[in-house]
Design a protein around this motif. Sequence first.
Motif, short mmCIF file in Angstrom:
data_model
loop_
_atom_site.label_atom_id
_atom_site.label_comp_id
_atom_site.label_asym_id
_atom_site.label_seq_id
_atom_site.Cartn_x
_atom_site.Cartn_y
_atom_site.Cartn_z
N TYR A 156 0.83 -1.21 0.00
CA TYR A 156 0.00 0.00 0.00
C TYR A 156 0.86 1.25 0.00
O TYR A 156 2.03 1.22 0.38
N GLU A 157 0.24 2.35 -0.44
CA GLU A 157 0.85 3.68 -0.40
C GLU A 157 -0.18 4.65 0.13
O GLU A 157 -1.28 4.73 -0.40
N HIS A 200 -1.43 8.43 0.52
CA HIS A 200 -1.30 9.70 -0.18
C HIS A 200 -2.15 10.75 0.54
O HIS A 200 -2.99 10.42 1.36
N ILE A 217 -5.57 6.29 -0.06
CA ILE A 217 -4.63 5.17 -0.01
C ILE A 217 -4.80 4.34 -1.27
O ILE A 217 -5.91 4.17 -1.77
N ARG A 218 -3.70 3.84 -1.79
CA ARG A 218 -3.71 2.95 -2.95
C ARG A 218 -3.23 1.59 -2.45
O ARG A 218 -2.19 1.50 -1.79
N TRP A 272 -2.59 -2.63 -3.30
CA TRP A 272 -2.43 -3.70 -4.28
C TRP A 272 -2.58 -5.03 -3.56
O TRP A 272 -1.84 -5.32 -2.62
N GLU A 315 -5.91 -3.72 -7.89
CA GLU A 315 -5.59 -2.44 -7.27
C GLU A 315 -6.86 -1.78 -6.76
O GLU A 315 -7.90 -1.81 -7.42
N HIS A 316 -6.78 -1.18 -5.57
CA HIS A 316 -7.90 -0.50 -4.94
C HIS A 316 -7.46 0.91 -4.58
O HIS A 316 -6.35 1.11 -4.09
N VAL A 317 -8.32 1.89 -4.80
CA VAL A 317 -8.06 3.26 -4.39
C VAL A 317 -9.20 3.68 -3.46
O VAL A 317 -10.37 3.59 -3.83
N THR A 329 -10.56 6.80 -0.95
CA THR A 329 -10.35 8.22 -0.69
C THR A 329 -11.04 8.72 0.58
O THR A 329 -10.69 9.79 1.07
#
Length: 58
Positions: free
Chosen positions: A24-25, A27, A31-32, A34, A39-41, A43
Amino acid sequence: MPHANMLTVVHHDDTRTSFKDVRYELHRDGIRIWSDEGEHVVTDILMTQAYRRREATH
């Protein structure tokens, strides 16, 4: 990129979404994530909890 065995996303309406074995990342706008499903985003994040279990070393 961090790895988590279990990642829980707490949304602004206090619902939770959990993912297993992900990268994950974080932001500014969400968060994004994998996972094996793709892939999931996300917000609408209030909080995240990430756990990583490691093998014991002697």
